[in-house]
Design a protein around this motif. Sequence first.
Motif, short mmCIF file in Angstrom:
data_model
loop_
_atom_site.label_atom_id
_atom_site.label_comp_id
_atom_site.label_asym_id
_atom_site.label_seq_id
_atom_site.Cartn_x
_atom_site.Cartn_y
_atom_site.Cartn_z
N GLY A 36 0.80 -1.21 0.00
CA GLY A 36 0.00 0.00 0.00
C GLY A 36 0.84 1.27 0.00
O GLY A 36 2.07 1.25 0.17
N ILE A 37 0.18 2.38 -0.18
CA ILE A 37 0.83 3.69 -0.28
C ILE A 37 1.64 4.01 0.97
O ILE A 37 2.76 4.51 0.87
CB ILE A 37 -0.23 4.78 -0.55
CG1 ILE A 37 -0.83 4.59 -1.94
CG2 ILE A 37 0.37 6.18 -0.42
CD1 ILE A 37 -2.07 5.43 -2.21
N ASP A 38 1.10 3.71 2.14
CA ASP A 38 1.79 4.06 3.38
C ASP A 38 3.14 3.35 3.50
O ASP A 38 4.17 3.97 3.78
CB ASP A 38 0.91 3.73 4.59
CG ASP A 38 -0.27 4.68 4.73
OD1 ASP A 38 -0.24 5.75 4.10
OD2 ASP A 38 -1.21 4.35 5.48
N ASN A 39 3.15 2.05 3.27
CA ASN A 39 4.40 1.30 3.36
C ASN A 39 5.40 1.74 2.29
O ASN A 39 6.59 1.89 2.56
CB ASN A 39 4.14 -0.21 3.22
CG ASN A 39 3.63 -0.82 4.52
OD1 ASN A 39 3.95 -0.34 5.61
ND2 ASN A 39 2.84 -1.87 4.41
N LEU A 40 4.91 1.93 1.08
CA LEU A 40 5.81 2.32 -0.02
C LEU A 40 6.38 3.72 0.19
O LEU A 40 7.52 3.99 -0.17
CB LEU A 40 5.07 2.22 -1.36
CG LEU A 40 4.92 0.78 -1.88
CD1 LEU A 40 3.89 0.71 -2.99
CD2 LEU A 40 6.26 0.24 -2.37
N ASN A 41 5.59 4.62 0.78
CA ASN A 41 6.12 5.96 1.05
C ASN A 41 7.30 5.91 2.00
O ASN A 41 8.27 6.66 1.85
CB ASN A 41 5.02 6.87 1.60
CG ASN A 41 4.47 7.82 0.55
OD1 ASN A 41 5.21 8.32 -0.31
ND2 ASN A 41 3.18 8.08 0.60
N ARG A 42 7.23 5.03 3.00
CA ARG A 42 8.36 4.90 3.92
C ARG A 42 9.60 4.38 3.19
O ARG A 42 10.72 4.86 3.39
CB ARG A 42 8.00 3.96 5.07
CG ARG A 42 6.91 4.50 5.99
CD ARG A 42 6.73 3.59 7.20
NE ARG A 42 5.53 3.94 7.94
CZ ARG A 42 4.33 3.38 7.74
NH1 ARG A 42 4.19 2.44 6.84
NH2 ARG A 42 3.28 3.76 8.45
N ASP A 43 9.39 3.37 2.31
CA ASP A 43 10.51 2.82 1.54
C ASP A 43 11.13 3.90 0.65
O ASP A 43 12.36 4.06 0.59
CB ASP A 43 10.03 1.67 0.65
CG ASP A 43 9.57 0.46 1.44
OD1 ASP A 43 9.90 0.37 2.64
OD2 ASP A 43 8.89 -0.40 0.85
N LEU A 44 10.28 4.61 -0.05
CA LEU A 44 10.75 5.58 -1.05
C LEU A 44 11.38 6.80 -0.40
O LEU A 44 12.29 7.41 -0.96
CB LEU A 44 9.58 5.99 -1.95
CG LEU A 44 9.00 4.84 -2.79
CD1 LEU A 44 7.68 5.24 -3.44
CD2 LEU A 44 9.99 4.38 -3.85
N GLN A 45 10.90 7.17 0.78
CA GLN A 45 11.51 8.29 1.49
C GLN A 45 12.99 7.99 1.77
O GLN A 45 13.85 8.87 1.63
CB GLN A 45 10.77 8.54 2.81
CG GLN A 45 11.29 9.74 3.60
CD GLN A 45 10.59 9.87 4.95
OE1 GLN A 45 10.38 8.86 5.65
NE2 GLN A 45 10.24 11.08 5.33
N ASP A 46 13.30 6.74 2.14
CA ASP A 46 14.68 6.38 2.44
C ASP A 46 15.55 6.30 1.19
O ASP A 46 16.78 6.34 1.28
CB ASP A 46 14.71 5.04 3.18
CG ASP A 46 14.17 5.15 4.60
OD1 ASP A 46 14.22 6.26 5.15
OD2 ASP A 46 13.69 4.13 5.13
N ILE A 47 14.90 6.20 0.03
CA ILE A 47 15.66 6.20 -1.23
C ILE A 47 15.87 7.62 -1.74
O ILE A 47 16.99 8.02 -2.06
CB ILE A 47 14.94 5.35 -2.29
CG1 ILE A 47 14.96 3.87 -1.89
CG2 ILE A 47 15.57 5.54 -3.67
CD1 ILE A 47 14.10 2.99 -2.77
N PHE A 48 14.79 8.38 -1.81
CA PHE A 48 14.86 9.71 -2.41
C PHE A 48 15.31 10.79 -1.43
O PHE A 48 15.84 11.82 -1.84
CB PHE A 48 13.49 10.09 -3.00
CG PHE A 48 13.12 9.30 -4.21
CD1 PHE A 48 13.75 9.51 -5.42
CD2 PHE A 48 12.13 8.33 -4.14
CE1 PHE A 48 13.41 8.78 -6.55
CE2 PHE A 48 11.78 7.59 -5.26
CZ PHE A 48 12.43 7.80 -6.47
N ASN A 49 15.09 10.56 -0.14
CA ASN A 49 15.46 11.57 0.85
C ASN A 49 15.89 10.91 2.15
O ASN A 49 15.25 11.07 3.19
CB ASN A 49 14.27 12.53 1.10
CG ASN A 49 14.67 13.74 1.91
OD1 ASN A 49 15.80 14.22 1.85
ND2 ASN A 49 13.73 14.25 2.68
#
Length: 731
Positions: free
Chosen positions: A565-578
């Motif tokens: 879901g969006i919530d889990n993926l946002n945490r993953d992507l935050q650590d990649i992009f920022n």
Amino acid sequence: MDSYIKGKYKSDIFRSEKGYVIGIFKITETNIDDLIEFINHTITITGYFYNLNENDNYILFGDVVNHPKYGIQFSVSESETIKPTDKDGIIEFLSSDLFPGVGEKLATKIVDTLGENTIDLILDDKSNLFNIPKISNKTAEKIYNIMATYENSHKTIVYLCDIGFNSSEALLIYNTYRNNTLDRLNENIYEFNEINDISFLKVDRIREKLEIKNDDQRRIKACILYIMKYITYQNGDTYLSFDLIYNEVLKYLNIGIPESDFASYLEELSKSNKIVIDNDKYYLKEIFSSEVNISGRIKEIIKNNKKYKKLNDYLEEIEVYNNIKYNFKQKEAIKSSLINGATIITGGPGTGKTTIIKAIILLYQTLNKLNDSELINEVLLLAPTGRASKRLAEATNIGAMTIHRFLKWHKESNSFEINEYNKDFTKKFIVVDEASMIDINLFDSLLKGLGKDIQLVLVGDYNQLPSVGPGMLLKDLIDSQIANTIYLDLLYRQSNKSFIPILADNIKNGVTDNILGKVNDYVFLECNRFNIRSNIKKICEQLLEKGVSLTNLQLLAPMYKSMNGIDNLNRDLQDIFNPYQNQKEISVGEFKYRVGDKVIELVNMPDENIYNGDIGYITDIILSNESESKKNEIIVNFDGNFVKFLPKDYNKIKLAYIISIHKSQGSEFDIVIMPLSLEYNKMLYRKLIYTGVTRAKSKLILIGELEAFKYSINNTNEYLRKTSLLNRLIS
């Protein structure tokens, strides 16, 4: 002690009907270090007030706010009137505008007679005023009534807070009913939930303190209205059935009500103009009125036909000027827009809708011999979202705006300044893009704010998701055939070897062949649901290495919860992009916000010129020990518009490395990545996936389970909204 300022209220800058005030306040005393320099100077204050009179003295409690646009302000949470205690102060008070007809001479007589306890003596017994020489009974009565009202208003606010309303709600209630507040409360507290921002659920919790029974008729009728509003705005229907309303009300109240009694309650609500009953259809009054008004106005607008000489000649000149050859349907759309009162242009991605809008505006200017300033004054380009209006402005090189901004929406009163009583008669030619996103309430408000002699062009793709609000405006208008409708079907991006429009067309038509593979601008990467997150992270890391900017990339998903879901993926992507690199960071609920994060706005904030769906970047986080408000502050840059978010506003933004497909509507992105998994099955249906796919301009990457993709294409079992607009248009 709470932070406060004392002083005198000087003047209004803005005052709404519900008591929201922006004003000027002169500070004489404060316990806030940052405002010491403002003593004997003025400051801007904001907040809800039940009574605020110029030149009266107050103590205001609240917080210092450093507004990015307007500078230092004081946000008021509570206020109290400071009663004068010395003779000169009491004389000034009694001779103020609060007591019309009481001049300084009479005020001096009153104070000379009653002394420094003048105010308490009057409030204790108004007959004390009769000791004043030559004062009339009428004047004495007036002074007492005003002073009693002044005193009782504060007591009323305190009582409302005591029974469970917060201070803002109490002020809204008092500003609506004033001296009748307690009478209205005792008569029917459920009337309060008709005030904007006062919910039925809140009132229903408070009723127990007032010993209102479960089966009280006032409660049942208020619950009917609440349930009707909830279902209408949840499902998007414009009318409801008796059985649906009846069953949902019984479920909420958990009591038995005979059907005959329930029908009587509905009739009573109809007679009081709260709902409309039309045969077996039950409408909220405002929804019924919107449908009726839209139908009538569209029937008027379609009569506003125009005739132009040399229309075809000028169109050919524009083709030469733009170095483009329009196909037959595009020419039909352009000419129809100029000669018909109302035109609808519909088509999928890559069919040239934006190109046509640009040609329509240029041809309108040419045919009507308008200079640029005359064109801007006469033509209105609108879209439902900020991003869509920005895209429209960039494509046409003239200003575009959101519908809310044009109508000048006031958040406090939830009303539009441009309305049926204050129309904008200067606009003659109106183009509305992304029309599939517009609900009937907003469209009704738009038509009310415009003159009768307009031409209207609606542009949109009715295969996309319907509006968030009630109705199926674009589809009903198209199905009615009341306005000339042009269907664009030639895919122009094919010439650029673009597969995205072809894929979108296949999805629209339920074709599942040729969806797995890799072409110039599209790839489907098949993997099981347990590997989606890890594969998305790898793809994003590769794109970063290639120098792809986050502003050109957007990930979309159907759901917030679930493994992918969006919530889990946002945490993953935050650590990649920022990733965290000692930049400022704060925790908000289950998420962390860092300087550099990509965020999305979730609500309309017209005062800040940002709207639902706008995307920005966190440029600064000011911690409470450093901020003037003494609270954590998040500063977000929305395309050059810097907006401050205090803790009370944090729920208005969310991380946006990946966003919902619903929130992406009206936007386009160079690169779109979209996961697909059968765990989304509740949200896997054709219109949703079609909408997500059509957000991609240059590159589309789908990743996940092929079975989920095929399921979504074949699933047309979306909820079909119940509306009456189509029947009204063709009747």
